[in-house]
Design a protein around this motif. Sequence first.
Motif, PDB file in Angstrom:
ATOM      1  N   ILE A  68     -30.856   6.706 -12.469  1.00 47.82           N
ATOM      2  CA  ILE A  68     -30.682   6.649 -13.915  1.00 47.82           C
ATOM      3  C   ILE A  68     -31.066   5.360 -14.432  1.00 47.82           C
ATOM      4  N   ASP A  69     -31.378   5.434 -15.886  1.00 43.11           N
ATOM      5  CA  ASP A  69     -31.964   4.161 -16.486  1.00 43.11           C
ATOM      6  C   ASP A  69     -30.797   3.861 -17.495  1.00 43.11           C
ATOM      7  N   ILE A  70     -30.421   2.611 -17.277  1.00 47.87           N
ATOM      8  CA  ILE A  70     -29.409   2.401 -18.586  1.00 47.87           C
ATOM      9  C   ILE A  70     -29.835   0.979 -19.353  1.00 47.87           C
ATOM     10  N   ALA A  71     -29.576   1.356 -20.588  1.00 46.05           N
ATOM     11  CA  ALA A  71     -30.102   0.267 -21.924  1.00 46.05           C
ATOM     12  C   ALA A  71     -28.954  -0.706 -21.774  1.00 46.05           C
ATOM     13  N   VAL A  72     -29.308  -1.898 -21.169  1.00 49.53           N
ATOM     14  CA  VAL A  72     -28.587  -2.857 -21.018  1.00 49.53           C
ATOM     15  C   VAL A  72     -29.412  -4.333 -21.091  1.00 49.53           C
ATOM     16  N   SER A  73     -28.688  -5.393 -21.493  1.00 55.41           N
ATOM     17  CA  SER A  73     -29.436  -6.860 -21.266  1.00 55.41           C
ATOM     18  C   SER A  73     -28.254  -8.066 -21.378  1.00 55.41           C
ATOM     19  N   GLY A  74     -28.729  -9.077 -21.139  1.00 54.96           N
ATOM     20  CA  GLY A  74     -27.842 -10.315 -21.208  1.00 54.96           C
ATOM     21  C   GLY A  74     -26.796 -10.266 -20.275  1.00 54.96           C
ATOM     22  N   ASP A  75     -25.520 -10.675 -20.617  1.00 57.00           N
ATOM     23  CA  ASP A  75     -24.668 -10.613 -19.695  1.00 57.00           C
ATOM     24  C   ASP A  75     -24.138  -9.458 -18.879  1.00 57.00           C
ATOM     25  N   GLN A  76     -24.198  -8.274 -19.830  1.00 56.08           N
ATOM     26  CA  GLN A  76     -24.093  -6.952 -19.362  1.00 56.08           C
ATOM     27  C   GLN A  76     -24.855  -6.460 -18.341  1.00 56.08           C
ATOM     28  N   ALA A  77     -26.311  -6.816 -18.343  1.00 58.24           N
ATOM     29  CA  ALA A  77     -27.278  -6.721 -17.452  1.00 58.24           C
ATOM     30  C   ALA A  77     -27.066  -7.533 -15.919  1.00 58.24           C
ATOM     31  N   HIS A  78     -26.446  -8.684 -16.124  1.00 59.03           N
ATOM     32  CA  HIS A  78     -26.267  -9.357 -14.959  1.00 59.03           C
ATOM     33  C   HIS A  78     -25.137  -8.754 -14.322  1.00 59.03           C
ATOM     34  N   ARG A  79     -24.019  -8.541 -15.064  1.00 63.51           N
ATOM     35  CA  ARG A  79     -22.775  -7.765 -14.267  1.00 63.51           C
ATOM     36  C   ARG A  79     -23.122  -6.377 -13.945  1.00 63.51           C
ATOM     37  N   LEU A  80     -23.937  -5.621 -14.335  1.00 67.98           N
ATOM     38  CA  LEU A  80     -24.446  -4.232 -13.789  1.00 67.98           C
ATOM     39  C   LEU A  80     -25.425  -4.506 -12.551  1.00 67.98           C
ATOM     40  N   LEU A  81     -26.166  -5.446 -12.583  1.00 64.64           N
ATOM     41  CA  LEU A  81     -26.825  -5.563 -11.270  1.00 64.64           C
ATOM     42  C   LEU A  81     -25.839  -6.150  -9.948  1.00 64.64           C
ATOM     43  N   ASP A  82     -25.117  -6.987 -10.326  1.00 67.33           N
ATOM     44  CA  ASP A  82     -24.228  -7.453  -9.152  1.00 67.33           C
ATOM     45  C   ASP A  82     -23.385  -6.187  -8.738  1.00 67.33           C
ATOM     46  N   ALA A  83     -22.656  -5.394  -9.643  1.00 70.67           N
ATOM     47  CA  ALA A  83     -22.056  -4.420  -9.270  1.00 70.67           C
ATOM     48  C   ALA A  83     -22.949  -3.254  -8.564  1.00 70.67           C
ATOM     49  N   ALA A  84     -24.234  -3.157  -8.858  1.00 68.36           N
ATOM     50  CA  ALA A  84     -24.859  -2.083  -8.481  1.00 68.36           C
ATOM     51  C   ALA A  84     -25.228  -2.273  -6.946  1.00 68.36           C
ATOM     52  N   PHE A  85     -25.511  -3.769  -6.421  1.00 68.04           N
ATOM     53  CA  PHE A  85     -25.681  -3.968  -5.127  1.00 68.04           C
ATOM     54  C   PHE A  85     -24.514  -3.602  -4.246  1.00 68.04           C
ATOM     55  N   ARG A  86     -23.247  -3.795  -4.866  1.00 68.33           N
ATOM     56  CA  ARG A  86     -21.978  -3.601  -4.126  1.00 68.33           C
ATOM     57  C   ARG A  86     -21.613  -2.190  -4.126  1.00 68.33           C
ATOM     58  N   VAL A  87     -22.238  -0.983  -4.834  1.00 66.35           N
ATOM     59  CA  VAL A  87     -21.901   0.279  -4.673  1.00 66.35           C
ATOM     60  C   VAL A  87     -22.750   0.930  -3.992  1.00 66.35           C
ATOM     61  N   GLY A  88     -24.007   0.132  -3.423  1.00 64.11           N
ATOM     62  CA  GLY A  88     -25.063   0.817  -2.603  1.00 64.11           C
ATOM     63  C   GLY A  88     -26.194   1.361  -3.296  1.00 64.11           C
ATOM     64  N   MET A  89     -26.575   0.738  -4.369  1.00 71.16           N
ATOM     65  CA  MET A  89     -27.832   1.035  -5.145  1.00 71.16           C
ATOM     66  C   MET A  89     -29.053   0.374  -4.285  1.00 71.16           C
ATOM     67  N   THR A  90     -30.170   1.256  -3.892  1.00 69.40           N
ATOM     68  CA  THR A  90     -30.995   0.642  -3.205  1.00 69.40           C
ATOM     69  C   THR A  90     -32.354   0.202  -3.854  1.00 69.40           C
ATOM     70  N   GLY A  91     -32.511   0.983  -4.843  1.00 65.31           N
ATOM     71  CA  GLY A  91     -33.790   0.921  -5.795  1.00 65.31           C
ATOM     72  C   GLY A  91     -33.212   0.285  -7.147  1.00 65.31           C
TER      73      GLY A  91
END
Length: 122
Positions: A68-91
Motif C-alpha cells: 500500500i502507498d500512503i500519502a504522508v510527509s513530515g512528522d507523520q511520515a517519521h511516525r509511520l516509518l517508525d511504526a512500520a518497522f515494529r509491525v513487520g513491514m519488510t519493504g
Amino acid sequence: MYKYFSMDELKCQHCGEQGMDEAFMVKVEALRWELGFPFVVTSAYRCKDHIIERKKKTPGAHASGHAIDIAVSGDQAHRLLDAAFRVGMTGIGVNQKGNNRFIHLDDLEWDESRPRPWVWSY
C-alpha cells in the motif's frame, strides 16, 4: 469490512478488482489505529494489467495484495516509518520530494528477485 479503509480506495484503479491480503491489512489497520491520523491511500491493489505493473518484468508487491502507498510527509511520515518497522513491514519505499509525497509499505518475504528487508527511495 475494514474499520479505516473503504473497499473503493483499496481496489485496483485499472480494473476495480479488490485483491488485498487480509493478514497484510490487519497490519495496516493496526498502524492506522496506533498512529491516530488518516491514511490517504494513493495506491493499493494493482492487477497484473495495471499500467504500472505492465511496465515491470514481473508483477510487483502491489499485485500480490501485500502493498500500500500512503500519502504522508513530515512528522507523520517519521511516525509511520517508525511504526512500520515494529509491525513487520519488510519493504519500505520513501518518496518525500515534491507534491506527491508518499511511503510505500509491504510485508513480502525475501526472494531472489526481491530482497527483504529493504528500504529504497523514489
